[in-house]
Design an enzyme around this catalytic site. Structure first.
Site, short mmCIF file in Angstrom:
data_model
loop_
_atom_site.label_atom_id
_atom_site.label_comp_id
_atom_site.label_asym_id
_atom_site.label_seq_id
_atom_site.Cartn_x
_atom_site.Cartn_y
_atom_site.Cartn_z
N ARG A 84 -4.94 3.12 -1.36
CA ARG A 84 -5.22 4.37 -2.07
C ARG A 84 -6.25 4.19 -3.18
O ARG A 84 -7.12 5.04 -3.36
CB ARG A 84 -3.93 4.95 -2.66
CG ARG A 84 -2.93 5.40 -1.60
CD ARG A 84 -1.62 5.82 -2.23
NE ARG A 84 -1.00 4.68 -2.91
CZ ARG A 84 -0.08 4.76 -3.85
NH1 ARG A 84 0.36 5.94 -4.25
NH2 ARG A 84 0.44 3.68 -4.39
N ASN A 96 0.52 7.87 -0.02
CA ASN A 96 1.37 7.12 0.91
C ASN A 96 2.37 8.09 1.52
O ASN A 96 2.89 8.98 0.84
CB ASN A 96 2.15 6.02 0.18
CG ASN A 96 1.30 4.82 -0.16
OD1 ASN A 96 0.24 4.62 0.41
ND2 ASN A 96 1.77 4.02 -1.09
#
Length: 104
Positions: free
Chosen positions: A32, A50
């Site tokens: 990320r 996520n």
């Protein structure tokens, strides 16, 4: 059109939106954070998060070439990631974001 408007129009590429689901060992490897860095450097808008099933989900909007650059990177991800699959769904550009961020 004024000359300056024509130049600006040429600079702006076609705007697109993509919804990505990345599978493999993609959580716990800073996926990320790297995605956010690349998106921000390419001036791409949207978010990354996520998922509960171990995937990473990305919604991205921006100029087509820049979005494709980010998507290409997603096939490898950061050094410790093992990307097995990148699912891409092209959607209609909405222009709903003014930044790129990490969710969840």
């Amino acid at each position: 059109m004024k000359e300056e408007e024509i130049k600006n129009k040429k600079k702006d590429g076609k705007k697109v939106r993509a919804h990505l689901l990345i599978s493999g060992r993609v959580q716990g490897v800073a996926f990320r954070y790297y995605t956010q860095d690349i998106a921000q450097s390419c001036e791409i808008m949207g978010w990354v998060r996520n998922c509960w099933d171990g995937k990473v989900e990305i919604i991205v909007e921006g100029e087509e070439e820049k979005v494709k650059k980010l998507i290409s990177w997603c096939y490898q991800g950061p050094g410790s990631a093992i990307v097995e699959k990148v699912g891409i769904e092209w959607e209609k550009y909405r222009g709903e974001f003014n930044s790129f961020g990490i969710r969840g």
